[in-house]
Design a protein around this motif. Structure first.
Motif, PDB file in Angstrom:
ATOM      1  N   HIS A 149      -6.858 -10.173  -8.619  1.00  0.00           N
ATOM      2  CA  HIS A 149      -5.648  -9.587  -8.048  1.00  0.00           C
ATOM      3  C   HIS A 149      -4.973  -8.780  -9.159  1.00  0.00           C
ATOM      4  O   HIS A 149      -5.659  -8.306 -10.060  1.00  0.00           O
ATOM      5  N   ASP A 171      -4.096 -12.294  -0.822  1.00  0.00           N
ATOM      6  CA  ASP A 171      -4.926 -11.182  -1.316  1.00  0.00           C
ATOM      7  C   ASP A 171      -5.426 -11.523  -2.707  1.00  0.00           C
ATOM      8  O   ASP A 171      -4.817 -11.130  -3.674  1.00  0.00           O
ATOM      9  N   GLU A 177     -11.807  -5.599  -7.346  1.00  0.00           N
ATOM     10  CA  GLU A 177     -11.611  -4.997  -6.021  1.00  0.00           C
ATOM     11  C   GLU A 177     -10.353  -4.153  -5.991  1.00  0.00           C
ATOM     12  O   GLU A 177     -10.340  -3.025  -5.502  1.00  0.00           O
ATOM     13  N   GLU A 178      -9.292  -4.710  -6.556  1.00  0.00           N
ATOM     14  CA  GLU A 178      -7.996  -4.017  -6.505  1.00  0.00           C
ATOM     15  C   GLU A 178      -8.052  -2.695  -7.259  1.00  0.00           C
ATOM     16  O   GLU A 178      -7.279  -1.780  -6.979  1.00  0.00           O
ATOM     17  N   TYR A 185       2.874  -7.506   0.332  1.00  0.00           N
ATOM     18  CA  TYR A 185       1.586  -6.936  -0.046  1.00  0.00           C
ATOM     19  C   TYR A 185       1.673  -6.330  -1.447  1.00  0.00           C
ATOM     20  O   TYR A 185       2.527  -5.496  -1.717  1.00  0.00           O
ATOM     21  N   HIS A 186       0.798  -6.804  -2.345  1.00  0.00           N
ATOM     22  CA  HIS A 186       0.785  -6.343  -3.736  1.00  0.00           C
ATOM     23  C   HIS A 186       2.147  -6.518  -4.409  1.00  0.00           C
ATOM     24  O   HIS A 186       2.542  -5.700  -5.238  1.00  0.00           O
TER      25      HIS A 186
HETATM   26 ZN    ZN Z   1      -5.155  -6.022  -2.644  1.00  0.00          ZN
END
Ligand code: ZN
Length: 536
Positions: free
Chosen positions: A315, A333, A367-368, A482-483
């Motif tokens: 993350h 996430d 991924e991020e 989110y984030h």
């Molecule tokens: Zn993400």
């Protein structure tokens, strides 16, 4: 994470209060899953930033569980596949962007007006003309080309995120991926890009993007895997300030938004202002981890084929504080998705179930930063890609209300859509097409790395219909958590719903691995081409 106050606790509903207080990992549906989330999203792991110690500790935790669940190591170093990255930061005090027109220079405010991204090492100094190229898309098979007729040689191109509704959703999403868009722009001689989001479809509001810009940008160190090669400048422009770019051009940004909202092709035209850029950046090499383990199949022939279950564990790590909280815990996430994989591995182990094909549990990093760990894996696979026949990816499935519907990305692309429908129906769950295709979720998680290698893939999360209270809940979650550091353990989570989701993932994995025929792209799927060409 900010300090828990009693106030926060009383504000939660009963199930979420139970989730927060859940202590015993062995009680109730979803409790095992939640215990994994609790560990991975704890402050101790500091948000599992790619290349960080917290991520390494998370990788060890995953590897330890893979071992306990009887998986065969499938990394290059036990369960671990090390991945090298460059970590870059822009030194803003020594960088700047000016708009120049008729000898007049207007300095932009970095952060407020625009952000220089470190996806590429920015040019030390670049003066370039600007051209607005609509969505910046080039889709030869539809004879659609925003670049046609424009002189882009040495120019920095300005584009609006999105695409016209004449391009089917999945193809539009693919055409907008970083690598696809840059391929055509690079061929046309562009020096760099300025992107502007359509302000009506921003997941993350600009003030939060301003804060996120201080986090380092990661790119794969392997130069062969750089899909932005040749790009000298990547800038993201604040849509609220975008009129500055269009001054004197005969067009306004407001007018362009209206055209985009109608789903039409945007006009393309040279801008009157040009760009004067200078930048400094720092760069260091860091190593992070993919984690891979195999549950060997039982069928003497089919066990040579692999179904991938993927989820990213990275993350955003520790970043700029929001409400005094610096740790971006990434609970939904995607500690949640990794927890699902561990839950599935544990369930299979406990029941002694063997599928006919082998299952590859693949937990990825980066991924991020742009699906980088999965991209690295698909270029450095630890089991033959030709025998890797399907990917089921789990990312941010958002168990924040009861599970009655699923949104599936790529539903129409392969036979995995109908397979999922059957599995979900057994749990009384309905499968819906993507209600928000403009968010491009189909190319926004790790399944996309497999899709580009021609491997049928699927990805699904909690669903809702337009105008429902659930839709409002998701929208609120996206704009608030989110984030952001508040995607942590102090949020309402529906454990029973998460358990139901895990059951569907397990059911689909078994169906994919046990079928006589390997997963197939639908004959009319755009993505079928990568299976034919061997991928990219
Ligand atoms: Zn993400």
């Amino acid at each position: 994470m900010r300090k828990k106050s009693l106030l926060v606790l009383v504000a939660l509903s009963l199930p979420s209060l139970l989730a927060v207080l859940a202590a015993s990992p062995d009680v109730g549906p979803g409790a095992q899953w939640w215990s994994y989330v609790q560990y991975l999203a704890s402050d101790k792991l500091e948000g599992r930033g790619t290349g960080s110690e917290g991520h390494r500790v998370a990788a060890d935790f995953v590897a330890k569980h893979f071992q306990q669940d009887g998986l065969t190591p499938a990394g290059t170093n036990g369960y671990i596949q090390p991945v090298k990255f460059y970590s870059r930061r822009i030194v803003e005090e020594q960088s700047g962007l000016d708009l120049v027109s008729a000898g007049k220079t207007e300095p932009l405010r970095l952060g407020d007006d625009a952000i220089i991204r470190a996806q590429v090492p920015p040019a030390a100094h670049l003066r370039a003309g600007l051209v607005f190229i609509g969505y910046g898309l080039s889709v030869p098979e539809l004879k659609y080309d925003d670049l046609a007729g424009q002189d882009l040689q040495g120019k920095v191109v300005v584009y609006m995120a999105g695409g016209p509704s004449s391009i089917p959703n999945a193809l539009r999403a693919h055409a907008q991926s970083t690598g696809e868009r840059w391929r055509a722009l690079h061929a046309a001689g562009a020096a760099g890009v300025i992107s502007i989001a359509n302000p009506r479809h921003m997941d993350i509001p600009w003030p939060r993007l301003m804060v996120l810009r201080f986090s380092p940008t990661l790119r794969l160190a392997d130069p062969g895997l750089d899909d932005l090669a040749g790009n000298r400048l990547v800038v993201v422009f604040n849509p609220a300030q975008a009129e500055k770019l269009f001054a004197g051009s005969g067009h306004t940004f407001a007018e362009l938004i209206d055209i985009a909202e109608r789903g039409e092709q945007l006009p393309r035209f040279p801008l009157v202002v040009s760009l004067d850029e200078h930048a400094k950046y720092t760069q260091q090499e860091v190593t992070s981890q993919n984690i891979a383990g195999i549950l060997p199949g039982s069928d003497p022939a089919l066990k040579q084929e692999y179904i991938v279950l993927s989820a990213h564990v990275d993350h955003l790590g520790v970043g700029e504080p929001i409400n005094g909280d610096r740790i971006y815990n990434g609970a939904m996430d995607n500690a949640a998705g990794v927890a699902t994989l561990l839950d599935v591995a544990e369930t299979l182990h406990a029941s002694g179930t063997k599928t006919r094909r082998s299952l590859l549990f693949l937990v990825v990093t980066g991924e991020e930063a742009g699906l980088l760990g999965s991209r690295y894996y698909t270029f450095h696979p630890t089991v033959p890609l030709a025998q890797t026949v399907g990917d089921l990816n789990v990312d941010m499935f958002l168990p924040i209300f009861p599970l009655k519907q699923l949104i599936v990305h790529g539903l129409e692309e392969s036979d995995l859509g109908s397979l999922l429908k059957e599995v979900a129906a057994k749990e009384g769950v309905e499968v819906l097409p993507d209600p928000a295709p403009e968010r491009n979720v189909f190319i926004r998680s790790d399944q996309y790395s497999f899709i580009k290698k021609g491997i049928p893939s699927i990805f699904f999360s909690f669903g809702y219909t337009k105008g429902s209270p659930e839709e409002a809940t998701v929208k609120q979650w996206l704009s608030n958590r989110y984030h952001a550091p508040s995607d942590d353990l102090q949020q309402p989570v529906d454990l029973a719903a998460a358990a139901k989701y895990d059951k569907i993932v397990l059911g689909l994995a078994e169906a994919m691995a046990d079928g006589d025929q390997r997963p197939q792209w639908n004959p009319d799927s755009f993505f079928r081409r990568f299976a034919v060409t061997g991928g990219q």
